[in-house]
Design a protein around this motif. Structure first.
Motif, short mmCIF file in Angstrom:
data_model
loop_
_atom_site.label_atom_id
_atom_site.label_comp_id
_atom_site.label_asym_id
_atom_site.label_seq_id
_atom_site.Cartn_x
_atom_site.Cartn_y
_atom_site.Cartn_z
N ALA A 1 6.20 8.36 2.60
CA ALA A 1 6.20 6.90 2.60
C ALA A 1 5.95 6.37 4.02
O ALA A 1 5.20 5.41 4.21
CB ALA A 1 7.52 6.38 2.05
N GLY A 2 6.59 6.99 5.02
CA GLY A 2 6.40 6.54 6.39
C GLY A 2 4.97 6.70 6.86
O GLY A 2 4.38 5.80 7.46
N GLN B 1 -6.13 0.39 1.23
CA GLN B 1 -5.30 1.08 2.22
C GLN B 1 -4.55 2.24 1.58
O GLN B 1 -4.42 3.32 2.17
CB GLN B 1 -4.32 0.09 2.85
N ALA B 2 -4.04 2.03 0.36
CA ALA B 2 -3.33 3.10 -0.35
C ALA B 2 -4.27 4.26 -0.66
O ALA B 2 -3.88 5.43 -0.57
CB ALA B 2 -2.72 2.55 -1.64
N MET C 1 -0.41 4.52 8.23
CA MET C 1 -1.85 4.63 7.99
C MET C 1 -2.41 3.33 7.42
O MET C 1 -3.51 2.90 7.77
CB MET C 1 -2.14 5.79 7.05
N ALA C 2 -1.63 2.69 6.55
CA ALA C 2 -2.08 1.44 5.94
C ALA C 2 -2.11 0.31 6.96
O ALA C 2 -3.08 -0.47 7.02
CB ALA C 2 -1.17 1.08 4.76
N ILE C 3 -1.07 0.21 7.77
CA ILE C 3 -1.00 -0.92 8.72
C ILE C 3 -2.06 -0.78 9.82
O ILE C 3 -2.47 -1.77 10.44
CB ILE C 3 0.41 -1.03 9.34
N ALA D 1 0.83 -1.21 0.00
CA ALA D 1 0.00 0.00 0.00
C ALA D 1 0.86 1.25 0.00
O ALA D 1 0.52 2.25 -0.65
CB ALA D 1 -0.93 -0.01 1.22
N MET D 2 1.97 1.23 0.73
CA MET D 2 2.88 2.37 0.77
C MET D 2 3.43 2.68 -0.62
O MET D 2 3.44 3.84 -1.05
CB MET D 2 4.03 2.09 1.73
N VAL D 3 3.86 1.64 -1.34
CA VAL D 3 4.40 1.84 -2.68
C VAL D 3 3.32 2.42 -3.61
O VAL D 3 3.55 3.39 -4.33
CB VAL D 3 4.96 0.52 -3.24
#
Length: 545
Positions: A468-469, A414-415, A474-476, A346-348
């Motif tokens: 990115a952080g 999530q992204a 937020m996704a986790i 999701a971060m990517v």
């Protein structure tokens, strides 16, 4: 002009269109499609009724009143509780300022279900008998805990930009320190305070995990009733009618927050307030605020840690041992692994799509495509995650089974929720890149990609790392939409914690507490490195979800 020169001349325009089109398609497919599916299912339902009738059956006006009331009370309390911390962050330079920023930011990025568990632990431990373990009071305190960071970031960012000469001018005209503060600082901070309160209202009006854990089923809001009608009773028309009532509410709050935030912009200056080092008696207010911050933001987390080690009133690591045991085919360790891997994906996705949207806004902000893509990418901030998750459940009934069970579905959702924050961090950073450097690199023959890599990246690199952080944490921690989409092999840790909290027995409670501590630890590490690496501009803009 040769064909090669023609293609080179058209390349920036083509890449700009692509940069705007990709976010437009991504957010359109993952945001508009679920909402459209909700509408279609509501009108196709054999028991379809009018929205007015659906609102009457579900007591929507009462639910709206409770939702608005608790959100407004949470916003007022958050502003009052955050006021001393805002002063400390905006005006004082002291050893440990980095850790203070971590402590302030951490609650904001924690999963709401973890915050609910923390206050349940606080109410049954240190504050036993104070009514903090459940009910409206517990919900308000949990909302304040979650959203203090919003007020601190938004208001301190404006405070740090106030021209100190305006204060000095007021003093030279005979104003006392208190009068100068009221006439100069407070007047300039008022729009920022109002904007921060509107954002807190927005987040609290869509609160789900906190109310599910601390409401004990007695306190019902629009958010929890959407879940109950859609999943508990499978009454699609009623759930859809409530969803769109809530969309009107949160979009109104989002528009108000944007309007108030812009009103505060003209009152600031690039010179800014100088942070002062406390000396002598000047340490007393600093120490007092640090004690206040500890009581408000550290004690709930510390209580969660203690309760995870004393699940039955006696010191024990049983909860942590249960992390490795399987429960109906799903272990806490397996959920943590899936949570981390899905959050990385999701971060990517979030950084790539958010970066493209930010580039479209800063480079091609005047085009209709760029404006549409940027506006659409921000919209998920103003829509309930429960509404979105419910929409995906309905949408998958119209799609091939492979799409509904795809391992990329949860990371993509999530992204989607993280993209507005990524855009909020990267747009100001890209605005700092000197246009002359880009033009000089292009004149020397560098293509658009080479220009971005050699000119933009050195300037925005730290902001990109911060984005990115934030996207990762937020996704986790996403809970609302993931609750609808999780399967036995795709159960995230927040969803498993919510499930464990709903089960009777000391073992389930111990495992939920231990898993919550694990999520807090992961989030704290990420936030520490984000704060360490993030430039000042990124710290100021990251106040919004």
């Amino acid at each position: 002009m040769s064909r090669t020169q023609t293609l080179r001349a058209r390349a920036p325009r083509m890449l700009g269109g692509l940069a705007a089109l990709i976010p437009l398609l991504f957010v359109g497919a993952l945001f508009l499609a679920p909402l459209g599916a909700l509408l279609k299912r509501a009108f196709d339902d054999a028991d379809a009724i009018s929205p007015i009738e659906a609102w009457r059956r579900t007591e929507a006006l009462t639910l709206l009143g409770v939702t608005v009331g608790q959100a407004a009370a949470s916003a007022v309390l958050a502003v009052l509780v955050a006021a001393p911390i805002v002063w400390l962050v905006a005006t004082v330079d002291f050893p440990g300022a980095l850790m203070l920023r971590v402590v302030v930011t951490l609650p904001f990025v924690l999963p709401t279900v973890v915050v609910g568990v923390a206050f349940r632990a606080l109410g049954t431990g240190l504050l036993d008998g104070w009514g903090v373990e459940s009910g409206l009071g517990a919900i308000l305190l949990a909302h304040v805990f979650l959203n203090v960071a919003v007020v601190v970031r938004v208001v301190s960012a404006v405070w740090q930009q106030i021209d100190p000469q305006a204060i000095e001018a007021a003093r030279s005209l005979g104003a006392s320190p208190l009068r100068a503060f009221a006439d100069v600082v407070l007047v300039r901070l008022a729009p920022a305070v109002a904007a921060a309160a509107a954002l807190v209202f927005l987040f609290c009006s869509t609160s789900f995990g906190v109310i599910v854990i601390l409401g004990d089923g007695r306190l019902r809001t629009l958010e929890t009733e959407i879940y109950q009608q859609g999943v508990g009773y499978f009454r699609i028309p009623e759930a859809v009618a409530l969803s769109f009532l809530q969309i009107l509410l949160v979009v109104g709050a989002l528009v108000l927050a944007r309007f108030l935030g812009r009103r505060g912009a003209p009152s600031t200056s690039d010179r800014g307030v100088r942070l002062r080092r406390p000396r002598g008696l000047g340490w007393l207010p600093v120490i007092a605020v640090l004690i206040w911050t500890t009581a408000v933001l550290v004690v709930p987390i510390a209580s969660l840690v203690v309760r995870s080690l004393r699940p039955g009133g006696r010191w024990s690591a049983a909860g942590y041992r249960l992390l490795l045991e399987n429960d109906s085919g799903t272990s806490v360790a397996g959920s943590l692994w899936y949570s981390v891997t899905s959050a990385l994906v999701a971060m990517v996705i979030g950084v790539v799509v958010g970066l493209l949207a930010a580039l479209a806004v800063t480079r091609f902000g005047g085009t209709v495509l760029a404006r549409s893509g940027a506006a659409l990418a921000i919209l998920p901030l103003g829509v309930s995650a429960v509404t979105l998750g419910f929409g995906f459940v309905v949408l998958t009934t119209y799609l091939p089974r492979q799409i509904g069970t795809s391992p990329l579905l949860i990371p993509a959702v999530q992204a989607l929720i993280a993209i507005p924050v990524v855009i909020g961090l990267l747009v100001p950073a890209l605005g700092e890149v000197p246009q002359r450097r880009r033009e000089a690199a292009a004149v020397l023959g560098a293509g658009p990609v080479r220009v971005f890599w050699t000119v933009d990246m050195p300037v925005i690199g730290r902001s990109l790392g911060a984005a990115a952080g934030f996207a990762f944490v937020m996704a986790i921690g996403e809970f609302g939409a993931t609750t609808f989409l999780a399967r036995p092999n795709t159960t995230t840790l927040p969803v498993l914690i919510g499930t464990l909290m709903g089960r009777p027995g000391a073992d389930s409670l111990a495992a939920a507490m231990a898993a919550s501590v694990l999520l807090v630890a992961v989030s704290a590490v990420v936030v520490f490195f984000v704060e360490l690496a993030a430039p000042r501009a990124a710290r100021q803009v990251a106040g919004g979800r």
